[in-house]
Write an enzyme that holds these catalytic residues in place. Sequence first.
Site, PDB file in Angstrom:
ATOM      1  N   HIS A 162     -92.347 -16.079 -69.546  1.00 25.97           N
ATOM      2  CA  HIS A 162     -92.268 -16.569 -70.935  1.00 25.97           C
ATOM      3  C   HIS A 162     -93.634 -16.500 -71.628  1.00 25.97           C
ATOM      4  O   HIS A 162     -93.883 -17.248 -72.564  1.00 25.97           O
ATOM      5  CB  HIS A 162     -91.734 -18.006 -70.994  1.00 25.97           C
ATOM      6  CG  HIS A 162     -90.499 -18.220 -70.171  1.00 25.97           C
ATOM      7  ND1 HIS A 162     -89.221 -18.122 -70.681  1.00 25.97           N
ATOM      8  CD2 HIS A 162     -90.353 -18.500 -68.855  1.00 25.97           C
ATOM      9  CE1 HIS A 162     -88.338 -18.342 -69.709  1.00 25.97           C
ATOM     10  NE2 HIS A 162     -89.002 -18.576 -68.583  1.00 25.97           N
ATOM     11  N   SER A 283    -112.495  -0.840 -88.171  1.00 31.36           N
ATOM     12  CA  SER A 283    -111.895  -1.166 -89.454  1.00 31.36           C
ATOM     13  C   SER A 283    -112.890  -0.806 -90.547  1.00 31.36           C
ATOM     14  O   SER A 283    -114.097  -0.957 -90.372  1.00 31.36           O
ATOM     15  CB  SER A 283    -111.579  -2.662 -89.513  1.00 31.36           C
ATOM     16  OG  SER A 283    -111.522  -3.085 -90.860  1.00 31.36           O
ATOM     17  N   LYS A 289    -114.349  -5.266 -85.929  1.00 26.50           N
ATOM     18  CA  LYS A 289    -113.086  -4.846 -85.325  1.00 26.50           C
ATOM     19  C   LYS A 289    -113.221  -3.658 -84.386  1.00 26.50           C
ATOM     20  O   LYS A 289    -113.938  -2.706 -84.649  1.00 26.50           O
ATOM     21  CB  LYS A 289    -112.059  -4.467 -86.417  1.00 26.50           C
ATOM     22  CG  LYS A 289    -111.529  -5.621 -87.207  1.00 26.50           C
ATOM     23  CD  LYS A 289    -110.804  -6.670 -86.375  1.00 26.50           C
ATOM     24  CE  LYS A 289    -109.414  -6.213 -85.968  1.00 26.50           C
ATOM     25  NZ  LYS A 289    -108.512  -6.112 -87.127  1.00 26.50           N
ATOM     26  N   GLU A 296    -101.292   0.785 -79.211  1.00 28.11           N
ATOM     27  CA  GLU A 296    -100.435   0.405 -80.346  1.00 28.11           C
ATOM     28  C   GLU A 296     -99.538   1.557 -80.765  1.00 28.11           C
ATOM     29  O   GLU A 296     -98.345   1.391 -81.025  1.00 28.11           O
ATOM     30  CB  GLU A 296    -101.294  -0.004 -81.545  1.00 28.11           C
ATOM     31  CG  GLU A 296    -101.969  -1.340 -81.412  1.00 28.11           C
ATOM     32  CD  GLU A 296    -102.857  -1.594 -82.627  1.00 28.11           C
ATOM     33  OE1 GLU A 296    -102.381  -2.202 -83.588  1.00 28.11           O
ATOM     34  OE2 GLU A 296    -104.018  -1.149 -82.610  1.00 28.11           O
TER      35      GLU A 296
END
Length: 465
Positions: A162, A283, A289, A296
């Site tokens: 979980h 970024s 970043k 992804e």
Amino acid sequence: MTNEKDTSKLWGGRFTEATDAFVQRFTASVTFDQRMAAEDIAGSLAHARMLHSVGVLNEKELQEIEDGLARVQQEISEGSFQWSIELEDVHMNIEARLTQLIGSTGKKLHTGRSRNDQVATDIRLHLRAAIDSIAGEMTRLQKGIVGLAADNTTTIMPGFTHLQTAQPVVFGHHLLAWNEMLERDFGRLQDCRARLNQSPLGAAALAGTTYPIDREHTAAALGFDKPTENSLDSVSDRDFAIEFCSFAALLLTHLSRMSEELVLWTSAQFDFVELPDRFCTGSSIMPQKKNPDVPELVRGKVGRVNGHLIALLTLMKSQPLAYNKDNQEDKEPLFDTIDTVFDCLRAFADMMPAIKPRTEAMRRAALRGFSTATDLADYLVRRGLPFRDAHEVVGKAVAHGVASGQDLAEMSLSTLQGFCADIREDVFEVLTLEGSVAARNHLGGTAPAQVAAAAKRAGARLASR
Ligand code: ARG
């Protein structure tokens, strides 16, 4: 207005007007099926040699066809070949050019053959080659995973259920779970290859042909295990493409699960692993970043692969025997699936050996979240408590830990004895992370010795592929 009759069409004999210009473009496949040119030529060579062996073509004709096809192949490789929409598809483009080059002998190549068995052959050959390069990338990726696992048989991290801290595991154990998923995918890929590797050549349009063809001859020449059994089935079904796409959907599903974990683990909140800069981007507005773009994007690629699987299933649904033009729609989804799978595997295989575990952060995370609570309960069971009572006792200790901001191993012996008088000084051995993982010492468990042995077995399996 009636168009003038166009006699350049290879099937133009019974037609009295030329094809509508838009219909010509709408029905053509050459823009995407030219990708199968090498397979189309290989199929034609095998067919021509077989026709010669059964006496349909003489020595000179075969020689002309062989030379002509070699020139066509050269023009295609050099990029000088003129592909034409008017000639509809890869098959007719190549045949027309052959005839241009060698004259009327070129027209004999299509004896005893149809584009229907020709295209079925080409797709199988093309997919078979793609499967073999995909298998190579899968093996490279799996070797990377297993290598990283072998280096991390004592690196402790929290295991999750979980997405909540559950029990400590070693990082190598987690990685070998990934490898098991890929191992099954590899098996499915090989199953697909074995079933598709039969030659449809000779089925002709749908019913076979009146020439004395030798289907074993062409099958062997093209590396197929044997000829297909039934001509109607041979030209019509595309189940092998569907099977490949379902393999791909499962593989990408697995890669997306790995991706998701890598995305989580590279976040400042987890900080479990570091990806090298060359697999990340920054970024344009936030200077701090470093985004895990590769995982992804792989996670996102599942969408198109799942879509292609549904497209092919829907394409085949309710199609009557035998060949239908619908089947021309098999190629773009299949080709895109091949390319997507290959690129995702390549990116992952390149990235995997470069992943750096942050062992201290993993260890710190495993120390939080009461990950050894089950070990305490098991300890109490060994001291004679029924498991359910032990569960209750540990639950109270955890509640106390939550309230006081302490993990179990940080509590004093007397505090722990307040929950159960049977607890002794030796409890601290089971509350350590090392004690917890070492205790799960059986096949498939997370004990370092088991994980090392599992990595060794996995490595041996990969080496014998
Ligand atoms: N381009 C066609 C395809 O991809 C080749 C077979 C065409 N056969 C035919 N009878 N129209 O399916």
